[in-house]
Design a protein around this motif. Structure first.
Motif, PDB file in Angstrom:
ATOM      1  N   LEU A  31       0.824  -1.210   0.000  1.00 40.21           N
ATOM      2  CA  LEU A  31       0.000   0.000   0.000  1.00 40.21           C
ATOM      3  C   LEU A  31       0.859   1.262   0.000  1.00 40.21           C
ATOM      4  N   GLN A  32       1.987   1.205   0.701  1.00 40.71           N
ATOM      5  CA  GLN A  32       2.885   2.357   0.684  1.00 40.71           C
ATOM      6  C   GLN A  32       3.430   2.587  -0.722  1.00 40.71           C
ATOM      7  N   GLU A  33       3.804   1.509  -1.394  1.00 43.72           N
ATOM      8  CA  GLU A  33       4.273   1.608  -2.785  1.00 43.72           C
ATOM      9  C   GLU A  33       3.229   2.252  -3.690  1.00 43.72           C
ATOM     10  N   ALA A  34       1.959   1.998  -3.390  1.00 41.39           N
ATOM     11  CA  ALA A  34       0.852   2.501  -4.209  1.00 41.39           C
ATOM     12  C   ALA A  34       0.420   3.913  -3.811  1.00 41.39           C
ATOM     13  N   GLY A  35       1.130   4.528  -2.865  1.00 41.98           N
ATOM     14  CA  GLY A  35       0.818   5.900  -2.488  1.00 41.98           C
ATOM     15  C   GLY A  35      -0.365   6.048  -1.552  1.00 41.98           C
ATOM     16  N   MET A  36      -0.653   5.014  -0.786  1.00 40.04           N
ATOM     17  CA  MET A  36      -1.810   5.077   0.112  1.00 40.04           C
ATOM     18  C   MET A  36      -1.520   5.817   1.417  1.00 40.04           C
ATOM     19  N   ASP A  37      -0.253   5.910   1.830  1.00 42.67           N
ATOM     20  CA  ASP A  37       0.071   6.599   3.080  1.00 42.67           C
ATOM     21  C   ASP A  37      -0.177   8.092   2.907  1.00 42.67           C
ATOM     22  N   GLY A  38      -1.159   8.600   3.607  1.00 39.13           N
ATOM     23  CA  GLY A  38      -1.535  10.004   3.517  1.00 39.13           C
ATOM     24  C   GLY A  38      -2.557  10.298   2.435  1.00 39.13           C
ATOM     25  N   TYR A  39      -2.967   9.287   1.677  1.00 45.91           N
ATOM     26  CA  TYR A  39      -3.929   9.509   0.596  1.00 45.91           C
ATOM     27  C   TYR A  39      -5.258  10.001   1.179  1.00 45.91           C
ATOM     28  N   GLU A  40      -5.702  11.139   0.697  1.00 46.89           N
ATOM     29  CA  GLU A  40      -6.918  11.812   1.174  1.00 46.89           C
ATOM     30  C   GLU A  40      -6.895  12.016   2.692  1.00 46.89           C
ATOM     31  N   GLY A  41      -5.681  12.133   3.249  1.00 50.20           N
ATOM     32  CA  GLY A  41      -5.528  12.427   4.670  1.00 50.20           C
ATOM     33  C   GLY A  41      -5.527  11.208   5.588  1.00 50.20           C
ATOM     34  N   TYR A  42      -5.520  10.010   5.030  1.00 50.61           N
ATOM     35  CA  TYR A  42      -5.541   8.792   5.853  1.00 50.61           C
ATOM     36  C   TYR A  42      -4.169   8.126   5.862  1.00 50.61           C
ATOM     37  N   SER A  43      -3.704   7.834   7.055  1.00 50.60           N
ATOM     38  CA  SER A  43      -2.394   7.200   7.205  1.00 50.60           C
ATOM     39  C   SER A  43      -2.425   5.760   6.701  1.00 50.60           C
ATOM     40  N   LEU A  44      -1.247   5.244   6.453  1.00 49.57           N
ATOM     41  CA  LEU A  44      -1.100   3.852   6.055  1.00 49.57           C
ATOM     42  C   LEU A  44      -1.718   2.933   7.106  1.00 49.57           C
ATOM     43  N   ALA A  45      -1.543   3.268   8.369  1.00 51.11           N
ATOM     44  CA  ALA A  45      -2.101   2.462   9.463  1.00 51.11           C
ATOM     45  C   ALA A  45      -3.628   2.370   9.365  1.00 51.11           C
ATOM     46  N   ASN A  46      -4.292   3.432   8.928  1.00 51.50           N
ATOM     47  CA  ASN A  46      -5.744   3.389   8.739  1.00 51.50           C
ATOM     48  C   ASN A  46      -6.132   2.350   7.700  1.00 51.50           C
ATOM     49  N   TRP A  47      -5.398   2.335   6.589  1.00 51.86           N
ATOM     50  CA  TRP A  47      -5.703   1.380   5.523  1.00 51.86           C
ATOM     51  C   TRP A  47      -5.463  -0.056   5.968  1.00 51.86           C
ATOM     52  N   ILE A  48      -4.376  -0.283   6.721  1.00 52.64           N
ATOM     53  CA  ILE A  48      -4.058  -1.633   7.194  1.00 52.64           C
ATOM     54  C   ILE A  48      -5.106  -2.095   8.197  1.00 52.64           C
ATOM     55  N   CYS A  49      -5.454  -1.239   9.133  1.00 52.91           N
ATOM     56  CA  CYS A  49      -6.480  -1.577  10.125  1.00 52.91           C
ATOM     57  C   CYS A  49      -7.799  -1.914   9.434  1.00 52.91           C
ATOM     58  N   MET A  50      -8.203  -1.080   8.495  1.00 48.95           N
ATOM     59  CA  MET A  50      -9.461  -1.315   7.779  1.00 48.95           C
ATOM     60  C   MET A  50      -9.441  -2.648   7.042  1.00 48.95           C
ATOM     61  N   ALA A  51      -8.354  -2.924   6.321  1.00 46.40           N
ATOM     62  CA  ALA A  51      -8.268  -4.165   5.554  1.00 46.40           C
ATOM     63  C   ALA A  51      -8.314  -5.386   6.472  1.00 46.40           C
ATOM     64  N   PHE A  52      -7.701  -5.277   7.641  1.00 44.81           N
ATOM     65  CA  PHE A  52      -7.732  -6.405   8.582  1.00 44.81           C
ATOM     66  C   PHE A  52      -9.159  -6.698   9.029  1.00 44.81           C
ATOM     67  N   PHE A  53      -9.871  -5.667   9.454  1.00 46.14           N
ATOM     68  CA  PHE A  53     -11.225  -5.888   9.964  1.00 46.14           C
ATOM     69  C   PHE A  53     -12.230  -6.190   8.853  1.00 46.14           C
ATOM     70  N   GLU A  54     -11.971  -5.742   7.651  1.00 49.38           N
ATOM     71  CA  GLU A  54     -12.863  -6.041   6.533  1.00 49.38           C
ATOM     72  C   GLU A  54     -12.663  -7.461   6.002  1.00 49.38           C
ATOM     73  N   SER A  55     -11.395  -7.881   5.830  1.00 49.38           N
ATOM     74  CA  SER A  55     -11.152  -9.151   5.133  1.00 49.38           C
ATOM     75  C   SER A  55     -10.133 -10.068   5.788  1.00 49.38           C
ATOM     76  N   GLY A  56      -9.484  -9.627   6.861  1.00 52.28           N
ATOM     77  CA  GLY A  56      -8.388 -10.410   7.405  1.00 52.28           C
ATOM     78  C   GLY A  56      -7.216 -10.485   6.446  1.00 52.28           C
ATOM     79  N   PHE A  57      -7.071  -9.461   5.588  1.00 55.26           N
ATOM     80  CA  PHE A  57      -6.024  -9.360   4.568  1.00 55.26           C
ATOM     81  C   PHE A  57      -6.160 -10.419   3.474  1.00 55.26           C
ATOM     82  N   ASN A  58      -7.344 -10.955   3.288  1.00 57.90           N
ATOM     83  CA  ASN A  58      -7.601 -12.030   2.320  1.00 57.90           C
ATOM     84  C   ASN A  58      -8.190 -11.448   1.041  1.00 57.90           C
ATOM     85  N   THR A  59      -7.476 -11.601  -0.071  1.00 61.16           N
ATOM     86  CA  THR A  59      -7.963 -11.049  -1.339  1.00 61.16           C
ATOM     87  C   THR A  59      -9.177 -11.799  -1.876  1.00 61.16           C
TER      88      THR A  59
END
Length: 147
Positions: A31-59
């Motif tokens: 996600l950092q490689e894709a420019g998600m850290d700070g994207y629209e004001g949300y930290s990388l940690a926000n994206w990781i936390c969200m993905a964990f609770f949404e899918s358990g990191f499972n594509t």
């Protein structure tokens, strides 16, 4: 005969590209490689936390909803608004088939998530982010990752 011997190997290669369960740091790096850290004001940690609770990191995560829509992929992107599952009505605002969100390549998931977070709801579009991540110290989600 040799072609038949290679068939199981070929099948494994195809299967490995279909879905993936990321580790926390592996996803953080992607996600950092894709420019998600700070994207629209949300930290990388926000994206990781969200993905964990949404899918358990499972594509390959899929979740059927009471309204007939389905949530897909690592960010659980909903078919009613964001992608087309060819089963329920959709606005398809990310202009993609929902099945594209189920592969190990999360490039299109990231593109669609960036589109979603630009809407007025921002990350509140994800209920699990609102319940589990919003307003909390999320530094633990990226601690120990070599970013």
């Amino acid at each position: 005969m040799k072609a038949l011997a290679l068939l199981p190997l070929f099948g494994c290669l195809i299967m490995s590209n279909e879905a993936k369960v990321f580790s926390r740091c592996e996803l953080a790096y992607k996600l950092q490689e894709a420019g998600m850290d700070g994207y629209e004001g949300y930290s990388l940690a926000n994206w990781i936390c969200m993905a964990f609770f949404e899918s358990g990191f499972n594509t390959a995560a899929e979740d059927d909803n009471a309204d007939g829509s389905t949530d897909y992929g690592i960010f659980q992107i909903n078919s009613r608004v964001w992608c087309n599952n060819h089963r329920s009505p959709t606005e398809n605002l990310c202009y993609m088939p929902c099945t594209d969100l189920l592969s190990s390549d999360i490039t299109d998931d990231i593109i669609c998530a960036k589109r979603i977070v630009k809407d007025p709801k921002g990350m509140d579009a994800w209920e699990d982010w609102t319940m589990h991540c919003k307003g909390r110290d999320l530094s633990e989600w990226v601690d120990g990752c070599d970013l």
